[in-house]
Design an enzyme around this catalytic site. Sequence first.
Site, PDB file in Angstrom:
ATOM      1  N   LYS A   8     -50.000  35.320  69.594  1.00  0.00           N
ATOM      2  CA  LYS A   8     -50.842  34.154  69.327  1.00  0.00           C
ATOM      3  C   LYS A   8     -51.467  34.134  67.932  1.00  0.00           C
ATOM      4  CE  LYS A   8     -49.974  32.135  72.996  1.00  0.00           C
ATOM      5  NZ  LYS A   8     -48.990  31.078  72.777  1.00  0.00           N
ATOM      6  N   TYR A  18     -47.883  30.739  76.945  1.00  0.00           N
ATOM      7  CA  TYR A  18     -47.004  31.393  75.974  1.00  0.00           C
ATOM      8  C   TYR A  18     -46.397  30.361  75.009  1.00  0.00           C
ATOM      9  CZ  TYR A  18     -43.734  34.926  74.197  1.00  0.00           C
ATOM     10  OH  TYR A  18     -43.057  35.809  73.381  1.00  0.00           O
ATOM     11  N   PRO A  75     -51.434  41.570  69.820  1.00  0.00           N
ATOM     12  CA  PRO A  75     -50.167  40.870  69.571  1.00  0.00           C
ATOM     13  C   PRO A  75     -49.350  40.560  70.833  1.00  0.00           C
ATOM     14  CG  PRO A  75     -50.002  43.158  68.939  1.00  0.00           C
ATOM     15  CD  PRO A  75     -51.439  42.924  69.287  1.00  0.00           C
ATOM     16  N   TYR A 131     -40.393  42.267  77.447  1.00  0.00           N
ATOM     17  CA  TYR A 131     -41.717  42.913  77.532  1.00  0.00           C
ATOM     18  C   TYR A 131     -41.613  43.917  78.678  1.00  0.00           C
ATOM     19  CZ  TYR A 131     -43.768  39.163  74.652  1.00  0.00           C
ATOM     20  OH  TYR A 131     -44.082  38.286  73.631  1.00  0.00           O
ATOM     21  N   HIS A 176     -35.984  29.856  71.617  1.00  0.00           N
ATOM     22  CA  HIS A 176     -35.943  30.681  72.825  1.00  0.00           C
ATOM     23  C   HIS A 176     -36.529  29.908  74.001  1.00  0.00           C
ATOM     24  CE1 HIS A 176     -35.242  35.049  71.352  1.00  0.00           C
ATOM     25  NE2 HIS A 176     -34.606  34.185  70.554  1.00  0.00           N
TER      26      HIS A 176
HETATM   27  C1  PHB Z   1     -42.474  40.386  67.085  1.00  0.00           C
HETATM   28  O1  PHB Z   1     -41.299  39.943  67.067  1.00  0.00           O
HETATM   29  O2  PHB Z   1     -42.949  41.080  66.144  1.00  0.00           O
HETATM   30  C2  PHB Z   1     -43.347  40.084  68.284  1.00  0.00           C
HETATM   31  C3  PHB Z   1     -42.864  39.244  69.268  1.00  0.00           C
HETATM   32  C4  PHB Z   1     -43.656  38.961  70.383  1.00  0.00           C
HETATM   33  C5  PHB Z   1     -44.913  39.547  70.483  1.00  0.00           C
HETATM   34  C6  PHB Z   1     -45.398  40.389  69.481  1.00  0.00           C
HETATM   35  C7  PHB Z   1     -44.607  40.670  68.375  1.00  0.00           C
HETATM   36  O3  PHB Z   1     -45.680  39.279  71.584  1.00  0.00           O
END
Ligand code: PHB
Length: 386
Positions: free
Chosen positions: A294, A381, A290, A198, A72
Amino acid sequence: MRTQVAIIGGGPSGLLLGQILTNAGISNVILEARSRDYVLGRIRAGVLEQGLADMLRAAGVGGNMDRHGQVHEGFDIAVAGARHRIDLAGLTGGKTVMVYGQTEVTRDLYDAREAPTFHEVADVAIHGADGESPHVTWTGGGEAQRLDCDFVAGCDGFHGVSRKTVPADILRQFERVYPFGWLGVLSRTPPVSAELIYATHQRGFALCSLRSPVLSRYYVQCALDEDLAEWPDDRFWDELKRRIPAEAAAALVTGPSVEKSIAPLRSFVAEPMRWGRLFLAGDAAHIVPPTGAKGLNLAASDVHYLSDALIAHYRDGTDKGLEEYSARALARVWKAERFSWWMTMLLHRLDLDDFGQRIQRAELEYLLSSKAAMTALAENYVGLPF
Ligand code: PHB
Ligand code: APR
C-alpha cells in the site's frame, strides 16, 4: 526565486504531484536531497492499484507501465504447502492490479519532468508555513538558496524535514513497530509463479513477487538484528524453498542477487497532514508494512486529493479542497493502515501465546473458506475508492 508550489522530496509522491501540477499550468520546484541516480537506485515494491495506474496515464507517464507492466487478476496465499488463489478480478467485479516496479514509476516521472528540480540539496528548512507567504531555504552547491512560494508540499518521506516542521503541540503520531523485518532479494531469474505467492510458514513468512519475465523479487521474514553478511545467496534460496510450497520450491530458478537488503516493518500515521500552507503527502505522513503493497498507492491517493485541491485553488479560487485535504486523505490512510496491519498479523510468524496462535490459525482458515472474507481482502488489495 519564486514558484507557486514548493515540493520537498523527489520520490514518487513529489514527482507525481509535480507532474500533475505542471500539466495543470501550476509552477512548482522539487528540492531533492539525493542525486537522481541515488533515488533511482532504490528498490521498492511493485504493485500498483488501478487508481495509481489511471493517475499515471492521465498525467501522460503511463506508456512504459502499459508496455512493460503486467496486469494481475489474482494472487496465491500458501498455507501448509497448499496454494489458495485470491481471485481479485472475480471477487471485485473485474478490478486488477498492475505489477510494475516503483523504481520504473519513479524513472518514468523523472524522464517526463520539465519543471525545475534541484538535487543534492542540504539543510532544507520551511519558513512561515503558518502565514500567508511561506518560503523554503536550503544549501545548494555550497550557496544559501531561497524559494518563495504560495504552498509547500512535504513529500520528503519518513526521515524528511516537513513533518518535523509541524509544531509538536499540534502533531499527533501513531505507531506500531513490528519485531521482525523482510530480507529481500532481486535476481535476474524467471519468476517462480506468474502471480504473487504470499506464503505463511512456521519458519516465517515468505513472498514470491516479480518485476518482469526475467526479473524476480523474493522476501523472507527475518529477525530485526539479522546481519546481511550472514545471508549469502545460497542460504537465502534454501530458506525461501523451505517456506514456499514444494512444487514451487522445485520449480524455483535461483541465481545471483543483484540487490539484497533488510527492511524493518512499521505502521505509522502523523495527524494532521496539513499545517497552514504546508501539506504532507506520502511517507512523510504515513508508513505501512509492505505486506499489503500500500505504500506507493497511499502516496498516490494523497497526491490525488492534494493536486485536486491546489488546482481548484488556482483555477476556481476555492479552498474547500485544501481545507478538507487532511481529513479526506487520513480517512483513506487509516483504512489502508488497518488492512496492512491485518494482512501482516495474518501471515507472519508472531510471538503469540497458545490462544493467539489458535486465533491466527482460525483467521486464516475463515478467510480461505469464506467468499465474503476473501471479497473483503480483494477489495482492499485492489484499492478502496479515492
Ligand atoms: C514487491 O514486488 O516488492 C512486493 C509485492 C507485494 C508486496 C510487497 C512487495 O505486498
Ligand atoms: N530535503 C529534500 N529531500 C528530502 C529530504 C529533505 N530534508 N529528506 C528526504 N528527502 C527525499 C528523499 O531522498 C526521497 O527521495 O525525499 C524523498 C522521499 O521519497 P520516499 O521516501 O520514496 O517517499 P514518497 O515519495 O512519499 O514515496 C512513498 O516510497 O519508500 C517508499 O514504501 C514507500 O512506496 C512508498 C513510496
